[in-house]
Design a protein around this motif. Structure first.
Motif, mmCIF file in Angstrom:
data_model
loop_
_atom_site.group_PDB
_atom_site.id
_atom_site.type_symbol
_atom_site.label_atom_id
_atom_site.label_comp_id
_atom_site.label_asym_id
_atom_site.label_seq_id
_atom_site.Cartn_x
_atom_site.Cartn_y
_atom_site.Cartn_z
ATOM 1 N N TYR A 63 0.753 -1.164 0.085
ATOM 2 C CA TYR A 63 -0.172 -0.021 -0.136
ATOM 3 C C TYR A 63 0.941 1.195 -0.021
ATOM 4 O O TYR A 63 0.665 2.208 -0.818
ATOM 5 N N GLU A 70 1.044 4.201 -2.817
ATOM 6 C CA GLU A 70 0.756 5.764 -2.475
ATOM 7 C C GLU A 70 1.951 6.588 -2.833
ATOM 8 O O GLU A 70 1.933 7.700 -3.475
ATOM 9 N N TRP A 95 -4.722 10.469 -3.357
ATOM 10 C CA TRP A 95 -5.937 9.616 -2.753
ATOM 11 C C TRP A 95 -7.119 10.609 -2.281
ATOM 12 O O TRP A 95 -7.091 11.813 -1.839
ATOM 13 N N GLU A 103 -9.988 8.439 -1.380
ATOM 14 C CA GLU A 103 -10.704 7.159 -0.515
ATOM 15 C C GLU A 103 -9.661 6.194 -0.342
ATOM 16 O O GLU A 103 -8.592 6.027 -1.317
ATOM 17 N N VAL A 104 -9.635 5.385 0.600
ATOM 18 C CA VAL A 104 -8.475 4.649 0.896
ATOM 19 C C VAL A 104 -7.793 3.971 -0.090
ATOM 20 O O VAL A 104 -6.713 3.609 -0.163
ATOM 21 N N SER A 105 -8.489 3.524 -0.917
ATOM 22 C CA SER A 105 -8.244 2.596 -2.021
ATOM 23 C C SER A 105 -8.144 3.192 -3.524
ATOM 24 O O SER A 105 -8.166 2.496 -4.549
ATOM 25 N N ARG A 140 -13.184 6.929 5.584
ATOM 26 C CA ARG A 140 -12.279 6.369 4.443
ATOM 27 C C ARG A 140 -12.018 7.349 3.526
ATOM 28 O O ARG A 140 -10.937 7.276 2.612
ATOM 29 N N SER A 160 -10.768 11.321 1.867
ATOM 30 C CA SER A 160 -9.573 12.231 2.279
ATOM 31 C C SER A 160 -10.189 13.673 3.087
ATOM 32 O O SER A 160 -9.399 14.366 3.445
ATOM 33 N N LEU A 200 -8.022 10.836 8.272
ATOM 34 C CA LEU A 200 -6.796 9.797 8.614
ATOM 35 C C LEU A 200 -5.360 10.217 8.038
ATOM 36 O O LEU A 200 -5.345 10.967 6.910
ATOM 37 N N LEU A 250 -1.666 8.978 6.455
ATOM 38 C CA LEU A 250 -1.304 7.740 5.898
ATOM 39 C C LEU A 250 -1.069 6.502 6.626
ATOM 40 O O LEU A 250 -1.661 5.468 6.375
ATOM 41 N N ARG A 308 -4.502 5.244 7.462
ATOM 42 C CA ARG A 308 -5.191 4.623 6.242
ATOM 43 C C ARG A 308 -5.067 3.090 6.378
ATOM 44 O O ARG A 308 -5.421 2.079 5.814
ATOM 45 N N THR A 316 -7.349 1.405 9.015
ATOM 46 C CA THR A 316 -8.614 2.072 8.914
ATOM 47 C C THR A 316 -9.663 1.127 9.781
ATOM 48 O O THR A 316 -10.535 1.650 10.608
#
Length: 405
Positions: free
Chosen positions: A255, A259, A269, A271-273, A352, A354, A388, A390, A393, A396
């Motif tokens: 992950y 990033e 980012w 959203e987390v994914s 989740r 930003s 959150l 990094l 994240r 989460t």
């Protein structure tokens, strides 16, 4: 769409919703999702409600050739249930399965019916998912001409051995080629979906996949950790010891690589994914899910949410089509959410993003837990919102549990 469905309470035969659910339907965005449950092959890790031709057999209503007719019937039902107060549709998303196994003309016909029954907002986002091998330049051009302006290709990896383990049938370079073809066809937005954490995938292999994806020039990238769901062929292979699952530390490392690479390439980012080149490149349809918009999910196993009522359709394509053919809703069950359930879902989903979560959503007890998250470097308070970091994240789910416990 997940392959298992909750129980819930019965749904009226005509699909009617409680008056409370319709009270503010005019004032909230309305989204339409179409689930296409067909795949050429079923990937060993997939837990979605999807079928290959040999799994469906000859049941009436189960084939691709008549599928959109059933979907149109449910769209008509949605228009009747939501009534004349329903706003123009702001986003349409066709997912699966492999939506582009259907003829492009069928997908355009579905979009035309959305326009006819609800209207489309002038700036509506209209997305289809696609596997790289399931459509060609002519099909892309037909979709773009019919009103589709966003496409998301399931690239997953640029490593041939990883693709083979995931049961993907496209070649490593195919997804990159499709980005260029989609641009040439007229698509405004092109996204690539990636999966990390496949057993045997090295950090270097994952970095090469990211760089290959970025070299193709998408404006949006989704990167998801591989999750081994019970009941899948992949889970059976893990139990038999044929493959060893990647551990959490490896997933966290990958992950962080995502990033690093995506941010360096100019994507941020949101959203987390999910990462996008500009705010305008974000997937507005998925943001609607995370921000509790109203959406109607069409197709077998599809889930909907309108005014605090969640409902879901019969799972099998034949059972779904039979219900509509007899004039009744295909919905199998529903749940009317309590105010606290709605609040908890806001915590689960908005944290989740930003933009983070408004602190006022948290109870007094939960707000007292916030300083500890800040001290541990997991979150920051920005104005009146909890965002959150990094490091946060990466954790989460645990942070949500700590807040709500």
């Amino acid at each position: 769409m997940p392959s298992t469905l909750p129980d819930g309470e019965p749904v009226p035969a005509d699909g009617a919703l409680p008056a409370s659910a319709l009270a503010d339907v005019a004032s909230r965005p309305l989204e339409i999702y179409l689930h296409v449950p067909f795949c050429t092959t079923r990937c060993g890790y997939c837990d979605f409600n999807t079928y290959t031709a040999d799994q469906l057999g000859p049941d009436p209503g189960a084939g691709r050739d008549t599928y959109v007719d059933a979907a149109l019937a449910e769209l008509d039902l949605a228009a009747r249930v939501l009534g004349s107060d329903a706003p123009e549709v702001s986003t349409v998303f066709v997912g699966g399965g492999t939506p582009t196994l259907l003829p492009p003309g069928d997908l355009v016909r579905f979009l035309d019916r959305v326009r006819d029954r609800f209207g489309l907002a002038p700036d509506a986002e209209v997305t289809t998912e696609s596997n790289p091998e399931s459509i060609d330049a002519d099909g892309l051009a037909e979709l773009a001409a019919g009103g589709f302006n966003r496409i998301s290709f399931g690239m997953q990896s640029a490593d041939e051995s990883v693709l083979a383990l995931l049961d993907r049938v496209h070649t490593p370079g195919r997804a990159g080629q499709m980005v260029g073809l989609a641009r040439s066809a007229g698509f405004e937005h092109v996204s690539l979906d990636l999966i990390y954490g496949t057993p045997g995938e090295s950090v270097d292999s994952w970095r090469r996949s990211l760089r290959t994806a970025l070299a193709a020039g998408p404006d949006h990238v989704s990167a998801y950790a591989l999750i081994v769901e019970e009941g899948t062929r992949f889970a059976a292979r893990v139990r038999r010891g044929e493959i060893a699952m990647t551990d959490d530390d490896d997933l966290a490392d990958k992950y962080l690589v995502a990033e690093e690479e995506l941010t360096a390439a100019g994507l941020s980012w949101y959203e987390v994914s999910n990462w996008a080149r500009t705010p305008g490149d974000r997937c507005r349809h998925n943001l609607g899910y995370w921000q509790a918009a109203n959406w109607w999910g069409i197709g077998p196993g599809a889930h909907s949410h309108v005014g605090g009522v969640r409902f879901w359709n019969r799972k099998h394509p034949a059972a779904y089509a039979r219900a509509l053919a007899t004039g009744i809703t295909p919905a199998q069950g529903r749940e009317v959410l309590t105010d606290d359930q709605i609040r908890v879902e806001r915590v689960l989903l908005e944290l989740r993003l930003s933009e983070g979560l408004a602190l006022e959503v948290l109870t007094a007890t939960e707000q007292r837990r916030v300083p500890d998250l800040v001290v541990r470097g997991l979150a920051e308070v920005t104005g009146d919102r909890l965002v959150l970091t990094l490091r946060g994240r990466l954790l989460t789910d645990g942070i949500v549990r700590d807040l709500l416990d």
